[in-house]
Write a protein that holds these residues in place. Sequence first.
Motif, mmCIF file in Angstrom:
data_model
loop_
_atom_site.group_PDB
_atom_site.id
_atom_site.type_symbol
_atom_site.label_atom_id
_atom_site.label_comp_id
_atom_site.label_asym_id
_atom_site.label_seq_id
_atom_site.Cartn_x
_atom_site.Cartn_y
_atom_site.Cartn_z
ATOM 1 N N GLU A 53 61.230 -38.097 11.312
ATOM 2 C CA GLU A 53 60.219 -38.340 10.244
ATOM 3 C C GLU A 53 58.991 -39.177 10.807
ATOM 4 N N ASN A 54 57.885 -38.763 10.171
ATOM 5 C CA ASN A 54 56.493 -39.325 10.848
ATOM 6 C C ASN A 54 56.330 -38.837 12.158
ATOM 7 N N VAL A 55 56.771 -37.793 12.974
ATOM 8 C CA VAL A 55 56.502 -37.722 14.229
ATOM 9 C C VAL A 55 55.240 -37.423 14.543
ATOM 10 N N GLN A 56 54.436 -36.655 13.623
ATOM 11 C CA GLN A 56 52.912 -36.535 14.116
ATOM 12 C C GLN A 56 52.258 -37.635 14.274
ATOM 13 N N GLN A 57 52.233 -38.645 13.248
ATOM 14 C CA GLN A 57 51.740 -39.891 13.176
ATOM 15 C C GLN A 57 52.195 -40.816 14.453
ATOM 16 N N THR A 58 53.354 -40.883 14.804
ATOM 17 C CA THR A 58 53.683 -41.860 15.850
ATOM 18 C C THR A 58 53.468 -41.249 17.271
ATOM 19 N N ALA A 59 53.318 -39.900 17.242
ATOM 20 C CA ALA A 59 53.118 -39.094 18.482
ATOM 21 C C ALA A 59 51.550 -39.199 18.828
ATOM 22 N N LYS A 60 50.625 -39.457 17.733
ATOM 23 C CA LYS A 60 49.271 -39.507 17.829
ATOM 24 C C LYS A 60 49.103 -40.982 18.508
ATOM 25 N N LEU A 61 49.910 -41.817 17.965
ATOM 26 C CA LEU A 61 49.537 -43.289 18.203
ATOM 27 C C LEU A 61 50.048 -43.455 19.543
ATOM 28 N N ALA A 62 51.099 -42.929 20.005
ATOM 29 C CA ALA A 62 51.513 -43.128 21.419
ATOM 30 C C ALA A 62 50.748 -42.444 22.436
#
Length: 371
Positions: A53-62
């Motif tokens: 869940e929410n992988v894209q958003q958290t990957a971008k922030l990381a």
Amino acid sequence: MKRQQLALFIGLSLSALSATTLSTTALASQASDPQTVFSQAYQSYLAAVKADENVQQTAKLAYTSGKAVYGKSDDNTANLAINYAKAIKGYGDELNEQRFALYNEAHTILAANHGKLSIETIDALLGQANYTTSAYKAANFLEQVIDIAKTQNKPKFVADMKLEAASLLAKKFSSKKYREAKNYLEEADEYYRENLPSSSVEQIKANFLIAAFAEGSKKYNRAIERLNNIVTAFDDNLKYDHSAELTAHSKLVGLYEKQGKSEEATKHCLAIAQMVPWKESQEQTPLYRVNPKYPVHKARFSTDGSVIMEFEVDAAGFVKNPKVLSSEGGSAFEKSAKAALEQWRYAPKFENGKPVSAISQVQLDFKINRH
């Protein structure tokens, strides 16, 4: 500030590449604010991957917070860029350009730090090959991948990368890079047939791709041979049903029908019926279909039509007794729909371990493309 080197995990699978993993052990507990932001962002990313869940958003922030910590030339920035590229969902040129830019950034960093022929660059090269719009560039990236694989002195790894290259070129650039894809595939297949069991994942994938090439060239017998190899591998060696086996049976139905071998097709219709339960409440999916012909005079006047039909799927998967329930546009559409439907094949319904007849429905729409 003391930096910790985060490790890149090379995901050299034959299917979609798994998320690149970064180790966060021993992060300094007294880190500065940018380090703390990144640590929290990366932990959120790992949790998102686990929960899907929410992988894209958290990957971008990381990625963005990690780049602030490690800079533009660090392996960790490259690894985070790869993670972010893999996490981007959706289709379209803009998203593909974004993915390509991230893989390109990662490759530039990793090649500078480890060398252009380093194994660390493989994920980034495969990513660039997958998302470039240029067939020439894709072939060049894949050639580099195979050259790197050869430096590892692992013949299976080389074969795996050739299969990966063949799959990608066939999927995206078959009209321009057909010969390269075919050569890579045949070389990988030769290795697998000599060194791996017929039930291996690699052998099954190679058989599927060879069957696709053969069908595209109308070499139906060769395609049938390879698909039957897949079915036999499951029947003889694997004690469970699998989507690959189902797909092989389905493709064999179509190929045998194209050759006019309905009796052979029936065997595979029955095999599918035993694997997939009949669903009374849903429109059944044909295993082989012939598109209805657009009535000439209707096409001349750009007339649309629609026909809803009820029919019997007999115990062998043939269509029997088609009846028009309703239609729009006139009898010509009804006649064309009926003629096509009578050639379709289905997986029959099974009751108590035996095939039986069942009633199904379908709607055929006739529409003129006015653009």
